[in-house]
Write a protein that holds these residues in place. Structure first.
Motif, PDB file in Angstrom:
ATOM      1  N   ILE A   4      -9.101 -24.647 -29.543  1.00 54.25           N
ATOM      2  CA  ILE A   4      -9.276 -26.036 -29.143  1.00 54.25           C
ATOM      3  C   ILE A   4     -10.286 -26.702 -30.067  1.00 54.25           C
ATOM      4  CG2 ILE A   4      -8.651 -25.567 -26.748  1.00 54.25           C
ATOM      5  CD1 ILE A   4     -11.617 -25.793 -26.023  1.00 54.25           C
ATOM      6  N   LYS A   5     -10.196 -28.017 -30.181  1.00 58.66           N
ATOM      7  CA  LYS A   5     -11.067 -28.773 -31.090  1.00 58.66           C
ATOM      8  C   LYS A   5     -11.872 -29.781 -30.280  1.00 58.66           C
ATOM      9  CE  LYS A   5      -7.799 -28.131 -34.770  1.00 58.66           C
ATOM     10  NZ  LYS A   5      -6.527 -28.604 -35.228  1.00 58.66           N
ATOM     11  N   ILE A   6     -13.173 -29.568 -30.258  1.00 59.59           N
ATOM     12  CA  ILE A   6     -14.060 -30.381 -29.428  1.00 59.59           C
ATOM     13  C   ILE A   6     -14.935 -31.280 -30.293  1.00 59.59           C
ATOM     14  CG2 ILE A   6     -15.966 -30.295 -27.765  1.00 59.59           C
ATOM     15  CD1 ILE A   6     -14.825 -27.610 -26.822  1.00 59.59           C
ATOM     16  N   SER A   7     -15.061 -32.525 -29.867  1.00 61.58           N
ATOM     17  CA  SER A   7     -16.023 -33.461 -30.449  1.00 61.58           C
ATOM     18  C   SER A   7     -17.240 -33.475 -29.534  1.00 61.58           C
ATOM     19  CB  SER A   7     -15.436 -34.871 -30.525  1.00 61.58           C
ATOM     20  OG  SER A   7     -14.350 -34.920 -31.409  1.00 61.58           O
ATOM     21  N   VAL A   8     -18.403 -33.136 -30.075  1.00 64.31           N
ATOM     22  CA  VAL A   8     -19.644 -33.170 -29.309  1.00 64.31           C
ATOM     23  C   VAL A   8     -20.374 -34.464 -29.638  1.00 64.31           C
ATOM     24  CG1 VAL A   8     -21.890 -32.075 -28.925  1.00 64.31           C
ATOM     25  CG2 VAL A   8     -19.847 -30.660 -29.227  1.00 64.31           C
ATOM     26  N   ILE A   9     -20.676 -35.235 -28.604  1.00 64.49           N
ATOM     27  CA  ILE A   9     -21.345 -36.522 -28.769  1.00 64.49           C
ATOM     28  C   ILE A   9     -22.787 -36.386 -28.306  1.00 64.49           C
ATOM     29  CG2 ILE A   9     -21.386 -38.934 -28.036  1.00 64.49           C
ATOM     30  CD1 ILE A   9     -18.297 -38.621 -27.639  1.00 64.49           C
ATOM     31  N   ILE A  10     -23.715 -36.728 -29.212  1.00 64.38           N
ATOM     32  CA  ILE A  10     -25.142 -36.637 -28.913  1.00 64.38           C
ATOM     33  C   ILE A  10     -25.779 -38.020 -29.092  1.00 64.38           C
ATOM     34  CG2 ILE A  10     -27.347 -35.555 -29.488  1.00 64.38           C
ATOM     35  CD1 ILE A  10     -25.793 -33.207 -30.696  1.00 64.38           C
ATOM     36  N   PRO A  11     -26.120 -38.694 -27.977  1.00 64.94           N
ATOM     37  CA  PRO A  11     -26.901 -39.928 -28.093  1.00 64.94           C
ATOM     38  C   PRO A  11     -28.323 -39.565 -28.544  1.00 64.94           C
ATOM     39  CG  PRO A  11     -25.883 -39.750 -25.922  1.00 64.94           C
ATOM     40  CD  PRO A  11     -25.750 -38.422 -26.600  1.00 64.94           C
ATOM     41  N   VAL A  12     -28.843 -40.281 -29.516  1.00 61.47           N
ATOM     42  CA  VAL A  12     -30.157 -39.946 -30.082  1.00 61.47           C
ATOM     43  C   VAL A  12     -31.111 -41.126 -29.915  1.00 61.47           C
ATOM     44  CG1 VAL A  12     -31.399 -39.280 -32.171  1.00 61.47           C
ATOM     45  CG2 VAL A  12     -29.063 -38.438 -31.789  1.00 61.47           C
ATOM     46  N   PHE A  13     -32.182 -40.889 -29.156  1.00 55.66           N
ATOM     47  CA  PHE A  13     -33.248 -41.884 -29.041  1.00 55.66           C
ATOM     48  C   PHE A  13     -34.582 -41.144 -28.948  1.00 55.66           C
ATOM     49  CE2 PHE A  13     -36.167 -44.634 -26.667  1.00 55.66           C
ATOM     50  CZ  PHE A  13     -36.180 -45.716 -27.528  1.00 55.66           C
ATOM     51  N   ASN A  14     -35.400 -41.307 -29.976  1.00 56.59           N
ATOM     52  CA  ASN A  14     -36.726 -40.660 -30.033  1.00 56.59           C
ATOM     53  C   ASN A  14     -36.648 -39.164 -29.735  1.00 56.59           C
ATOM     54  OD1 ASN A  14     -37.805 -43.149 -30.646  1.00 56.59           O
ATOM     55  ND2 ASN A  14     -38.538 -43.551 -28.593  1.00 56.59           N
ATOM     56  N   ALA A  15     -35.766 -38.495 -30.428  1.00 57.93           N
ATOM     57  CA  ALA A  15     -35.528 -37.072 -30.172  1.00 57.93           C
ATOM     58  C   ALA A  15     -35.788 -36.206 -31.394  1.00 57.93           C
ATOM     59  CB  ALA A  15     -34.097 -36.875 -29.695  1.00 57.93           C
ATOM     60  N   GLU A  16     -36.582 -36.682 -32.312  1.00 59.23           N
ATOM     61  CA  GLU A  16     -36.819 -35.979 -33.568  1.00 59.23           C
ATOM     62  C   GLU A  16     -37.231 -34.518 -33.353  1.00 59.23           C
ATOM     63  OE1 GLU A  16     -39.766 -36.352 -37.452  1.00 59.23           O
ATOM     64  OE2 GLU A  16     -40.099 -37.620 -35.698  1.00 59.23           O
ATOM     65  N   LYS A  30     -17.582 -22.077 -31.999  1.00 59.56           N
ATOM     66  CA  LYS A  30     -16.396 -22.072 -32.859  1.00 59.56           C
ATOM     67  C   LYS A  30     -15.374 -23.141 -32.477  1.00 59.56           C
ATOM     68  CE  LYS A  30     -14.094 -18.472 -30.231  1.00 59.56           C
ATOM     69  NZ  LYS A  30     -13.864 -17.074 -30.104  1.00 59.56           N
ATOM     70  N   GLU A  31     -15.453 -23.653 -31.256  1.00 65.87           N
ATOM     71  CA  GLU A  31     -14.503 -24.673 -30.817  1.00 65.87           C
ATOM     72  C   GLU A  31     -14.892 -26.090 -31.253  1.00 65.87           C
ATOM     73  OE1 GLU A  31     -14.658 -21.188 -28.083  1.00 65.87           O
ATOM     74  OE2 GLU A  31     -16.179 -22.608 -28.744  1.00 65.87           O
ATOM     75  N   VAL A  32     -16.083 -26.259 -31.786  1.00 63.50           N
ATOM     76  CA  VAL A  32     -16.563 -27.600 -32.140  1.00 63.50           C
ATOM     77  C   VAL A  32     -16.013 -28.034 -33.495  1.00 63.50           C
ATOM     78  CG1 VAL A  32     -18.618 -28.965 -32.691  1.00 63.50           C
ATOM     79  CG2 VAL A  32     -18.611 -27.460 -30.688  1.00 63.50           C
ATOM     80  N   LYS A  33     -15.270 -29.129 -33.470  1.00 62.76           N
ATOM     81  CA  LYS A  33     -14.702 -29.702 -34.693  1.00 62.76           C
ATOM     82  C   LYS A  33     -15.698 -30.628 -35.377  1.00 62.76           C
ATOM     83  CE  LYS A  33     -11.287 -33.042 -36.167  1.00 62.76           C
ATOM     84  NZ  LYS A  33      -9.884 -32.984 -36.433  1.00 62.76           N
ATOM     85  N   GLU A  34     -16.463 -31.376 -34.569  1.00 65.25           N
ATOM     86  CA  GLU A  34     -17.387 -32.354 -35.120  1.00 65.25           C
ATOM     87  C   GLU A  34     -18.524 -32.612 -34.133  1.00 65.25           C
ATOM     88  OE1 GLU A  34     -15.356 -36.092 -35.698  1.00 65.25           O
ATOM     89  OE2 GLU A  34     -14.719 -36.182 -33.606  1.00 65.25           O
ATOM     90  N   LEU A 109      -9.154 -21.515 -20.310  1.00 65.05           N
ATOM     91  CA  LEU A 109      -8.516 -22.337 -19.293  1.00 65.05           C
ATOM     92  C   LEU A 109      -7.477 -23.282 -19.888  1.00 65.05           C
ATOM     93  CD1 LEU A 109      -8.547 -23.236 -16.251  1.00 65.05           C
ATOM     94  CD2 LEU A 109     -10.123 -25.014 -16.981  1.00 65.05           C
ATOM     95  N   PHE A 110      -7.871 -24.005 -20.934  1.00 66.23           N
ATOM     96  CA  PHE A 110      -6.927 -24.948 -21.539  1.00 66.23           C
ATOM     97  C   PHE A 110      -5.738 -24.233 -22.165  1.00 66.23           C
ATOM     98  CE2 PHE A 110     -10.765 -27.797 -21.789  1.00 66.23           C
ATOM     99  CZ  PHE A 110     -10.310 -28.679 -20.837  1.00 66.23           C
ATOM    100  N   ASN A 111      -5.948 -23.064 -22.736  1.00 67.43           N
ATOM    101  CA  ASN A 111      -4.856 -22.316 -23.340  1.00 67.43           C
ATOM    102  C   ASN A 111      -3.900 -21.754 -22.288  1.00 67.43           C
ATOM    103  OD1 ASN A 111      -4.930 -22.330 -26.279  1.00 67.43           O
ATOM    104  ND2 ASN A 111      -6.989 -21.521 -26.001  1.00 67.43           N
ATOM    105  N   ASN A 112      -4.385 -21.510 -21.082  1.00 64.54           N
ATOM    106  CA  ASN A 112      -3.509 -21.008 -20.015  1.00 64.54           C
ATOM    107  C   ASN A 112      -2.580 -22.068 -19.459  1.00 64.54           C
ATOM    108  OD1 ASN A 112      -4.407 -18.359 -20.057  1.00 64.54           O
ATOM    109  ND2 ASN A 112      -6.034 -18.733 -18.582  1.00 64.54           N
ATOM    110  N   PHE A 113      -2.856 -23.328 -19.716  1.00 61.73           N
ATOM    111  CA  PHE A 113      -2.052 -24.416 -19.166  1.00 61.73           C
ATOM    112  C   PHE A 113      -1.302 -25.201 -20.235  1.00 61.73           C
ATOM    113  CE2 PHE A 113      -5.069 -23.558 -15.803  1.00 61.73           C
ATOM    114  CZ  PHE A 113      -4.223 -23.488 -14.721  1.00 61.73           C
TER     115      PHE A 113
END
Length: 114
Positions: A4-16, A30-34, A109-113
């Motif tokens: 599966i290919k997952i997009s991970v979204i990270i909002p960034v505010f004062n998180a240095e 390994k499933e994270v595409k971007e 789970l997603f591969n089973n369906f």
């Protein structure tokens, strides 16, 4: 088993201080595409770090709200959704991180369906 290919979204505010660990933990899956960093007009050097991470990793993409203004985490997540290219979306706060094999059971789970 299909990957599966997952997009991970990270909002960034004062998180240095935390951001590099968050991004690394996402890229280790390994499933994270971007990983989409949505920089929300931070007062610290988060933007500079985001730019550096985008240069270092081809899967990391940096976006900002039009005009570089602060719109909050919800609007940042929505911008990330609009920019994502993966099959699935996952959210990660900039001051958090994923444990190893975070998406293993999800993939099963997603591969089973199919």
């Amino acid at each position: 088993m299909r990957k599966i290919k997952i997009s991970v979204i990270i909002p960034v505010f004062n998180a240095e201080m935390f951001l590099k660990r968050a991004v690394s933990s996402a890229l280790d899956q390994k499933e994270v595409k971007e990983v989409l960093l949505i920089e929300d007009n931070s007062n610290d050097d988060s933007l500079k770090l985001c730019e550096s991470l985008e240069q270092e990793f081809e899967q990391v993409h940096l976006y900002r709200h039009q005009g570089g203004i602060n719109k909050g985490a919800g609007a940042s997540r929505n911008l990330g959704i609009n920019k994502s290219r993966g099959e699935f979306i996952a959210f990660l706060d900039a001051d958090d991180f994923y444990k190893p094999d975070r998406f293993k059971k999800d993939a099963e789970l997603f591969n089973n369906f199919e």
